[in-house]
Design a protein around this motif. Structure first.
Motif, PDB file in Angstrom:
ATOM      1  N   ASP A  42     -19.525  21.122  39.700  1.00  0.00           N
ATOM      2  CA  ASP A  42     -18.940  19.814  39.981  1.00  0.00           C
ATOM      3  C   ASP A  42     -17.628  19.958  40.738  1.00  0.00           C
ATOM      4  OD1 ASP A  42     -21.031  18.506  38.782  1.00  0.00           O
ATOM      5  OD2 ASP A  42     -19.986  18.256  36.848  1.00  0.00           O
ATOM      6  N   ASP A  43     -16.819  20.939  40.370  1.00  0.00           N
ATOM      7  CA  ASP A  43     -15.550  21.179  41.059  1.00  0.00           C
ATOM      8  C   ASP A  43     -15.780  21.593  42.513  1.00  0.00           C
ATOM      9  OD1 ASP A  43     -12.718  21.436  41.223  1.00  0.00           O
ATOM     10  OD2 ASP A  43     -12.952  23.620  41.013  1.00  0.00           O
ATOM     11  N   ASN A  45     -18.433  20.913  44.331  1.00  0.00           N
ATOM     12  CA  ASN A  45     -18.942  19.747  45.060  1.00  0.00           C
ATOM     13  C   ASN A  45     -17.820  18.809  45.470  1.00  0.00           C
ATOM     14  OD1 ASN A  45     -21.645  20.414  45.126  1.00  0.00           O
ATOM     15  ND2 ASN A  45     -22.115  19.383  43.202  1.00  0.00           N
ATOM     16  N   GLY A  46     -16.856  18.614  44.581  1.00  0.00           N
ATOM     17  CA  GLY A  46     -15.711  17.769  44.922  1.00  0.00           C
ATOM     18  C   GLY A  46     -14.907  18.349  46.068  1.00  0.00           C
ATOM     19  N   LYS A  47     -14.702  19.654  46.064  1.00  0.00           N
ATOM     20  CA  LYS A  47     -13.946  20.289  47.147  1.00  0.00           C
ATOM     21  C   LYS A  47     -14.711  20.238  48.461  1.00  0.00           C
ATOM     22  CE  LYS A  47     -11.211  23.196  44.150  1.00  0.00           C
ATOM     23  NZ  LYS A  47     -10.887  24.528  43.686  1.00  0.00           N
ATOM     24  N   ILE A  48     -16.015  20.362  48.404  1.00  0.00           N
ATOM     25  CA  ILE A  48     -16.822  20.294  49.617  1.00  0.00           C
ATOM     26  C   ILE A  48     -16.764  18.892  50.210  1.00  0.00           C
ATOM     27  CG2 ILE A  48     -19.203  20.343  50.466  1.00  0.00           C
ATOM     28  CD1 ILE A  48     -19.662  22.757  48.700  1.00  0.00           C
ATOM     29  N   LYS A  49     -16.779  17.866  49.348  1.00  0.00           N
ATOM     30  CA  LYS A  49     -16.700  16.492  49.847  1.00  0.00           C
ATOM     31  C   LYS A  49     -15.393  16.235  50.566  1.00  0.00           C
ATOM     32  CE  LYS A  49     -19.897  14.411  46.585  1.00  0.00           C
ATOM     33  NZ  LYS A  49     -20.068  13.510  45.454  1.00  0.00           N
ATOM     34  N   THR A  50     -14.313  16.890  50.137  1.00  0.00           N
ATOM     35  CA  THR A  50     -13.038  16.702  50.833  1.00  0.00           C
ATOM     36  C   THR A  50     -13.048  17.376  52.200  1.00  0.00           C
ATOM     37  OG1 THR A  50     -12.050  18.652  49.776  1.00  0.00           O
ATOM     38  CG2 THR A  50     -11.739  16.541  48.677  1.00  0.00           C
ATOM     39  N   ASN A  52     -15.722  17.487  54.198  1.00  0.00           N
ATOM     40  CA  ASN A  52     -16.708  16.874  55.086  1.00  0.00           C
ATOM     41  C   ASN A  52     -16.052  16.229  56.304  1.00  0.00           C
ATOM     42  OD1 ASN A  52     -18.997  17.628  53.747  1.00  0.00           O
ATOM     43  ND2 ASN A  52     -19.181  15.743  52.562  1.00  0.00           N
ATOM     44  N   GLY A  53     -14.886  15.624  56.131  1.00  0.00           N
ATOM     45  CA  GLY A  53     -14.179  15.018  57.256  1.00  0.00           C
ATOM     46  C   GLY A  53     -13.799  16.048  58.297  1.00  0.00           C
ATOM     47  N   SER A  56     -16.942  17.176  60.161  1.00  0.00           N
ATOM     48  CA  SER A  56     -17.421  16.187  61.130  1.00  0.00           C
ATOM     49  C   SER A  56     -16.504  16.158  62.353  1.00  0.00           C
ATOM     50  CB  SER A  56     -17.526  14.809  60.488  1.00  0.00           C
ATOM     51  OG  SER A  56     -16.246  14.338  60.127  1.00  0.00           O
TER      52      SER A  56
END
Length: 101
Positions: A42-43, A45-50, A52-53, A56
């Motif tokens: 979960d940790d 995944n949270g870091k990966i979501k940050t 993503n910007g 992109s």
């Protein structure tokens, strides 16, 4: 022999109880380990979501650089083709002049 008949089931039951306790402890530790692994996932995944910007942004930048490179290559290609086509036209005109003389 009578003593063996009485003692053997007791020994087997004792070993089964020990095996059952060991399995219970093993499963409790496995559940604890899986809980920790789940928290780590979960940790991550949270870091990966940050990120993503940023990914992109890098992706759009590389797309623009690629299209700019393609544009430059096309311009250079057209210039080279025009240069060679002019030479061919000059050679054909010279051959025609020689033919008519």
């Amino acid at each position: 022999m009578e003593m063996l008949k009485d003692a053997l089931p007791v020994i087997i039951y004792f070993l089964l109880i020990v095996l059952l306790v060991v399995l219970i402890v093993f499963f409790i530790k496995a559940i604890y380990t899986l809980t920790k692994v789940n928290e780590i996932v979960d940790d991550v995944n949270g870091k990966i979501k940050t990120l993503n910007g940023a990914f992109s942004l890098i992706d759009s930048l590389t797309d623009k650089l690629s299209s700019l490179g393609d544009f430059m290559v096309n311009i250079i290609n057209e210039k080279i083709l025009k240069l060679f086509s002019k030479r061919k036209k000059k050679n054909i005109e010279e051959e025609e002049e020689d033919y008519y003389e």
